[in-house]
Design a protein around this motif. Sequence first.
Motif, mmCIF file in Angstrom:
data_model
loop_
_atom_site.group_PDB
_atom_site.id
_atom_site.type_symbol
_atom_site.label_atom_id
_atom_site.label_comp_id
_atom_site.label_asym_id
_atom_site.label_seq_id
_atom_site.Cartn_x
_atom_site.Cartn_y
_atom_site.Cartn_z
ATOM 1 N N ALA A 99 -12.703 -0.626 6.303
ATOM 2 C CA ALA A 99 -13.086 -1.929 5.767
ATOM 3 C C ALA A 99 -14.575 -1.916 5.459
ATOM 4 O O ALA A 99 -15.355 -1.271 6.163
ATOM 5 C CB ALA A 99 -12.755 -3.058 6.744
ATOM 6 N N ALA A 100 -14.956 -2.649 4.402
ATOM 7 C CA ALA A 100 -16.351 -2.660 3.975
ATOM 8 C C ALA A 100 -16.755 -4.051 3.532
ATOM 9 O O ALA A 100 -15.968 -4.764 2.888
ATOM 10 C CB ALA A 100 -16.559 -1.669 2.824
ATOM 11 N N TYR A 101 -18.005 -4.414 3.854
ATOM 12 C CA TYR A 101 -18.558 -5.720 3.500
ATOM 13 C C TYR A 101 -20.030 -5.546 3.151
ATOM 14 O O TYR A 101 -20.818 -5.122 3.984
ATOM 15 C CB TYR A 101 -18.397 -6.710 4.674
ATOM 16 C CG TYR A 101 -16.968 -6.769 5.148
ATOM 17 C CD1 TYR A 101 -16.049 -7.623 4.527
ATOM 18 C CD2 TYR A 101 -16.524 -5.911 6.157
ATOM 19 C CE1 TYR A 101 -14.718 -7.622 4.928
ATOM 20 C CE2 TYR A 101 -15.196 -5.914 6.547
ATOM 21 C CZ TYR A 101 -14.293 -6.775 5.929
ATOM 22 O OH TYR A 101 -12.983 -6.762 6.304
ATOM 23 N N ILE A 102 -20.379 -5.824 1.908
ATOM 24 C CA ILE A 102 -21.761 -5.780 1.452
ATOM 25 C C ILE A 102 -22.067 -7.131 0.810
ATOM 26 O O ILE A 102 -21.495 -7.476 -0.224
ATOM 27 C CB ILE A 102 -21.994 -4.635 0.438
ATOM 28 C CG1 ILE A 102 -21.744 -3.279 1.102
ATOM 29 C CG2 ILE A 102 -23.423 -4.701 -0.119
ATOM 30 C CD1 ILE A 102 -21.761 -2.106 0.137
ATOM 31 N N TYR A 103 -22.971 -7.877 1.461
ATOM 32 C CA TYR A 103 -23.259 -9.234 0.995
ATOM 33 C C TYR A 103 -24.615 -9.275 0.322
ATOM 34 O O TYR A 103 -25.658 -9.156 0.976
ATOM 35 C CB TYR A 103 -23.216 -10.205 2.169
ATOM 36 C CG TYR A 103 -23.364 -11.656 1.765
ATOM 37 C CD1 TYR A 103 -22.724 -12.165 0.637
ATOM 38 C CD2 TYR A 103 -24.136 -12.526 2.519
ATOM 39 C CE1 TYR A 103 -22.855 -13.497 0.279
ATOM 40 C CE2 TYR A 103 -24.273 -13.860 2.170
ATOM 41 C CZ TYR A 103 -23.620 -14.336 1.047
ATOM 42 O OH TYR A 103 -23.754 -15.669 0.684
ATOM 43 N N ASP A 104 -24.612 -9.403 -1.001
ATOM 44 C CA ASP A 104 -25.821 -9.589 -1.800
ATOM 45 C C ASP A 104 -26.253 -11.043 -1.600
ATOM 46 O O ASP A 104 -25.753 -11.958 -2.251
ATOM 47 C CB ASP A 104 -25.511 -9.284 -3.266
ATOM 48 C CG ASP A 104 -26.715 -9.397 -4.173
ATOM 49 O OD1 ASP A 104 -27.767 -9.897 -3.730
ATOM 50 O OD2 ASP A 104 -26.602 -9.006 -5.360
ATOM 51 N N VAL A 105 -27.183 -11.240 -0.684
ATOM 52 C CA VAL A 105 -27.442 -12.570 -0.129
ATOM 53 C C VAL A 105 -27.876 -13.584 -1.189
ATOM 54 O O VAL A 105 -27.333 -14.678 -1.279
ATOM 55 C CB VAL A 105 -28.488 -12.480 1.009
ATOM 56 C CG1 VAL A 105 -28.864 -13.869 1.506
ATOM 57 C CG2 VAL A 105 -27.956 -11.621 2.154
ATOM 58 N N MET A 106 -28.878 -13.242 -1.986
ATOM 59 C CA MET A 106 -29.433 -14.224 -2.909
ATOM 60 C C MET A 106 -28.525 -14.490 -4.103
ATOM 61 O O MET A 106 -28.622 -15.540 -4.747
ATOM 62 C CB MET A 106 -30.822 -13.791 -3.380
ATOM 63 C CG MET A 106 -31.829 -13.646 -2.227
ATOM 64 S SD MET A 106 -31.895 -15.062 -1.096
ATOM 65 C CE MET A 106 -32.706 -16.273 -2.153
ATOM 66 N N ASN A 107 -27.611 -13.565 -4.410
ATOM 67 C CA ASN A 107 -26.631 -13.788 -5.472
ATOM 68 C C ASN A 107 -25.306 -14.314 -4.941
ATOM 69 O O ASN A 107 -24.374 -14.542 -5.721
ATOM 70 C CB ASN A 107 -26.390 -12.497 -6.257
ATOM 71 C CG ASN A 107 -27.547 -12.148 -7.171
ATOM 72 O OD1 ASN A 107 -28.119 -13.022 -7.815
ATOM 73 N ND2 ASN A 107 -27.904 -10.876 -7.223
#
Length: 275
Positions: free
Chosen positions: A118-126
């Motif tokens: 499982a993978a989670y990458i959160y581009d915070v400002m977008n």
Amino acid sequence: MNRTDWISLEKKVTEWIRDAGNKLRRSLSGSLDVHTKSAHNDLVTNMDKEIEQFLVRRIHKYYPGHQIISEEGFGDKPTDTEGILWLVDPIDGTINFVKQKCFFAISIGIYENGKGKAAYIYDVMNDGLFHCISGSGAYLNNKRLSPLKPVKVEDALIDLSSTWIKPNKRIDQDVLTDILLKCSGTRAYGAASIELAYVAAGLINAYFTMRLSPWDYGAGLILIHEVGGQTTRADGLPIDILSKSSILAAAPGLHQDMVRHIRSQVASGKFLREP
């Protein structure tokens, strides 16, 4: 863990990562406590530590049998990949966070017995969450990412830092010259997790670096594999997810072409050194 367990985990992680993103956005309106680590451009802030502690506490609470490798040292120190292992980067792109207030991410990759699950990458400002459960497709928020198609060098947009095309101790500065002269263009965003997510989304076609830590690349590798991309070390050998490593991640076809080119350059006498 079975599929139901992974779905339940995803709900928890999505909530945690969005809560952490809210904390980071709020922190930008105040003052940050910024320090250097190994070099003047290797920064850490109070928020790196706060977010990592926030995430590690929740992982340990709900999944006490799992192990964690994390950038700021609040996780564990596993010596093998048995069981379930979380690779956590609370702020990937800290320089961007401090100086630009954009292009930084929270990255979580989860492996079971060495295989990406499982993978989670959160581009915070977008407000863009790239995520997947292995075998179920990869997504940007609710939009499913398309499988990657083969790409030729001439059509490729390649992401790499200028570090690797000027004198340095890890790769001969001329190894990639011919590739870069042929390709459509180059980019560099300064946050490896976002750059790897962009490969998975087809926004760039390859990402190259000679030195990343497991928390930097852990989630991105899983996303790329889920859409049919390929990831190895720069020399084409497998990546050890417990170690710092060079990373070559690319669409099909392009990856093979870049590995062949790099190997031919090394065979001709140019140097390539792993971390």
